[in-house]
Design an enzyme around this catalytic site. Structure first.
Site, PDB file in Angstrom:
ATOM      1  N   LYS A  34       0.081 -28.019  20.175  1.00 36.91           N
ATOM      2  CA  LYS A  34       0.171 -27.835  18.722  1.00 36.91           C
ATOM      3  C   LYS A  34      -0.831 -28.759  18.014  1.00 36.91           C
ATOM      4  O   LYS A  34      -1.419 -29.642  18.662  1.00 36.91           O
ATOM      5  CB  LYS A  34       1.601 -28.104  18.238  1.00 36.91           C
ATOM      6  CG  LYS A  34       2.101 -29.510  18.499  1.00 36.91           C
ATOM      7  CD  LYS A  34       3.530 -29.661  18.004  1.00 36.91           C
ATOM      8  CE  LYS A  34       4.071 -31.025  18.358  1.00 36.91           C
ATOM      9  NZ  LYS A  34       5.250 -31.401  17.616  1.00 36.91           N
ATOM     10  N   ARG A 128      17.513 -33.687  14.144  1.00 34.08           N
ATOM     11  CA  ARG A 128      16.384 -33.135  13.404  1.00 34.08           C
ATOM     12  C   ARG A 128      16.475 -31.615  13.464  1.00 34.08           C
ATOM     13  O   ARG A 128      16.591 -30.956  12.438  1.00 34.08           O
ATOM     14  CB  ARG A 128      15.091 -33.663  14.044  1.00 34.08           C
ATOM     15  CG  ARG A 128      13.846 -33.438  13.253  1.00 34.08           C
ATOM     16  CD  ARG A 128      12.640 -34.082  13.906  1.00 34.08           C
ATOM     17  NE  ARG A 128      12.271 -33.484  15.175  1.00 34.08           N
ATOM     18  CZ  ARG A 128      11.148 -33.762  15.841  1.00 34.08           C
ATOM     19  NH1 ARG A 128      10.294 -34.646  15.365  1.00 34.08           N
ATOM     20  NH2 ARG A 128      10.875 -33.173  16.987  1.00 34.08           N
ATOM     21  N   TYR A 251     -15.462 -52.482  -0.084  1.00 37.56           N
ATOM     22  CA  TYR A 251     -14.585 -52.313  -1.253  1.00 37.56           C
ATOM     23  C   TYR A 251     -13.487 -53.370  -1.273  1.00 37.56           C
ATOM     24  O   TYR A 251     -12.862 -53.630  -0.239  1.00 37.56           O
ATOM     25  CB  TYR A 251     -13.903 -50.938  -1.216  1.00 37.56           C
ATOM     26  CG  TYR A 251     -14.815 -49.778  -1.491  1.00 37.56           C
ATOM     27  CD1 TYR A 251     -15.471 -49.634  -2.705  1.00 37.56           C
ATOM     28  CD2 TYR A 251     -14.989 -48.781  -0.527  1.00 37.56           C
ATOM     29  CE1 TYR A 251     -16.286 -48.548  -2.953  1.00 37.56           C
ATOM     30  CE2 TYR A 251     -15.800 -47.689  -0.773  1.00 37.56           C
ATOM     31  CZ  TYR A 251     -16.452 -47.574  -1.985  1.00 37.56           C
ATOM     32  OH  TYR A 251     -17.254 -46.493  -2.229  1.00 37.56           O
ATOM     33  N   MET A 299     -15.044 -43.997   3.143  1.00 38.27           N
ATOM     34  CA  MET A 299     -14.888 -42.586   3.505  1.00 38.27           C
ATOM     35  C   MET A 299     -15.757 -42.211   4.715  1.00 38.27           C
ATOM     36  O   MET A 299     -15.299 -41.513   5.619  1.00 38.27           O
ATOM     37  CB  MET A 299     -15.251 -41.696   2.312  1.00 38.27           C
ATOM     38  CG  MET A 299     -14.929 -40.244   2.558  1.00 38.27           C
ATOM     39  SD  MET A 299     -15.392 -39.194   1.175  1.00 38.27           S
ATOM     40  CE  MET A 299     -14.135 -39.591  -0.026  1.00 38.27           C
TER      41      MET A 299
HETATM   42  C1  LIG Z   1       9.842 -30.612  20.883  1.00 40.85           C
HETATM   43  C2  LIG Z   1       8.684 -31.350  21.446  1.00 40.85           C
HETATM   44  N1  LIG Z   1       8.515 -31.422  22.768  1.00 40.85           N
HETATM   45  C3  LIG Z   1       7.468 -32.082  23.321  1.00 40.85           C
HETATM   46  C4  LIG Z   1       6.543 -32.728  22.523  1.00 40.85           C
HETATM   47  C5  LIG Z   1       5.416 -33.483  23.174  1.00 40.85           C
HETATM   48  O1  LIG Z   1       5.601 -34.846  22.960  1.00 40.85           O
HETATM   49  P1  LIG Z   1       4.564 -35.926  23.522  1.00 40.85           P
HETATM   50  O2  LIG Z   1       3.280 -35.667  22.836  1.00 40.85           O
HETATM   51  O3  LIG Z   1       5.168 -37.221  23.134  1.00 40.85           O
HETATM   52  O4  LIG Z   1       4.477 -35.697  24.982  1.00 40.85           O
HETATM   53  C6  LIG Z   1       6.684 -32.682  21.141  1.00 40.85           C
HETATM   54  C7  LIG Z   1       5.716 -33.386  20.296  1.00 40.85           C
HETATM   55  O5  LIG Z   1       5.871 -33.713  19.165  1.00 40.85           O
HETATM   56  C8  LIG Z   1       7.783 -31.979  20.582  1.00 40.85           C
HETATM   57  O6  LIG Z   1       7.961 -31.907  19.250  1.00 40.85           O
END
Ligand SMILES: Cc1ncc(COP(=O)(O)O)c(C=O)c1O
Length: 353
Positions: A34, A128, A251, A299
């Site tokens: 992701k 969550r 800055y 920047m």
């Molecule tokens: C549900 C879930 N599983 C696995 C992962 C992977 O986690 P990591 O990058 O700490 O291995 C994430 C990352 O945010 C996640 O949200």
């Protein structure tokens, strides 16, 4: 001449890190790609890992479609599931697997299909996403009685997998085992930290993210834990000057020289993903040495004290993070985590090797 700030991705190292995840966890791997594979390029990473993993995880439909249309045929799991019923036709069309974590998603999916499988999310204590223990058993039993949805995997995500204290994962693990044994389906628990620190959290599917990119969830040097850094953020020195005692840099004049100081200006700043909150002293690698950042990050530029490194010249190569500077150390000096830094690299030109 082009701007020298660059991201290089060592895609071979992604495979090495993936092999380590397999070795430590066993079982099947769902590579988490992701957020553009944590800034590394989602399709690049997915293609590189295709023959080494059993599936991929993303956060949303847009990310999943990039992988499918790029030729990835593995299972793709969407970790937050559909955000509305309107997304379901695309899930079916692209053969995507939602994580179902609330009852509305369950209803949308059961109206649409009983043959395409889902992952069910169990809230074991992170609070969550996911069904709580008191509701998930009933949901599973009713689902079975009505033959409603094909539930392939029970998954959970731990709040404290990056703690070395086994007690912090004990209670959620006990909850998970209790519910999974009732269901008799596959389970998925471990992220990178769980894979690297808690062998008791093994299950059918691991979900490594950060470790694939060569970063230790505890911030230790990659070489100390058998990982290989994947992303390198580099640039060049574009200006040099001596300043006198009492003169300040950048800055807000947050650094004032207490001795004559040679200042190198580097073409890389927060628009390139380098954290604006990096403190004076954050290490920067120039000509084989760690040198301290001085003054505020701008920047498109940072400034570094190169007084101790006489061979630094215009055009000297600089590593902001990579093989010599641990991205986790830069993150630590900036009050954040390596995750955030990796995800925020949009602008620099990319080179893949
Ligand atoms: C549900 C879930 N599983 C696995 C992962 C992977 O986690 P990591 O990058 O700490 O291995 C994430 C990352 O945010 C996640 O949200």
């Amino acid at each position: 001449m082009t701007r020298p700030a660059k991201i290089s991705i060592n895609s071979n190292n992604i495979i090495q890190n993936c092999k380590l995840a397999r070795q430590l966890h066993g079982g099947k791997l769902l590579a988490v790609v992701k957020a553009n594979a944590y800034g590394h390029g989602d399709l690049l990473v997915a293609r590189q890992l295709a023959e080494y993993v059993e599936g991929f995880a993303v956060a949303c439909l847009e990310e999943a479609v990039v992988l499918r249309e790029g030729g990835i045929t593995h299972p793709i799991v969407l970790l937050e599931g559909p955000f509305s019923a309107l997304e379901i036709p695309d899930y079916l069309h692209y053969q995507l697997t939602p994580v179902i974590h609330h009852i509305d998603q369950y209803a949308w999916w059961s109206e649409a299909t009983s043959s395409q499988g889902i992952w069910l999310k169990f809230d074991t204590g992170m609070h969550r996403l996911g069904f709580q223990e008191k509701e998930i058993n009933e949901l599973f039993r009713n689902n079975k009685a009505q033959n409603s949805i094909r539930i392939d995997v029970l998954m959970t995500h731990f709040a404290n997998a990056d703690s070395i204290d086994p007690q912090l994962v004990h209670l959620p693990m006990e909850r998970f085992k209790r519910v999974l044994s009732e269901m008799g389906i596959e389970g998925s628990i471990a992220n990178s930290a769980a894979i690297m620190l808690h062998s008791q959290l093994r299950s059918n599917w691991a979900r490594p993210g950060l470790m694939l990119y060569g970063v230790d969830p505890l911030g230790r040097a990659a070489s100390e834990v058998g990982l290989k850094p994947v992303m390198k953020l580099t640039s060049e020195v574009i200006a040099l000057r001596w300043i006198d005692v009492g003169e300040s840099v950048g800055y807000g004049s947050t650094f004032t020289a207490s001795q004559p100081t040679r200042v190198a200006t580097i073409a890389c700043g927060y628009a390139d993903g380098y954290p604006r909150t990096a403190k004076n002293g954050t290490p920067v690698w120039i000509n084989g040495k760690k040198l301290p950042l001085i003054g505020r990050v701008s920047m498109d530029m940072i400034t570094v004290d190169v007084t101790q490194q006489a061979d630094v010249q215009l055009g000297s190569q600089v590593e902001l993070w990579g093989d010599n500077i641990n991205v986790a150390e830069v993150a630590h000096c900036s009050g954040t985590l390596a995750y955030e830094l990796l995800c925020h690299t949009h602008r620099p030109a990319r080179i893949n090797s």
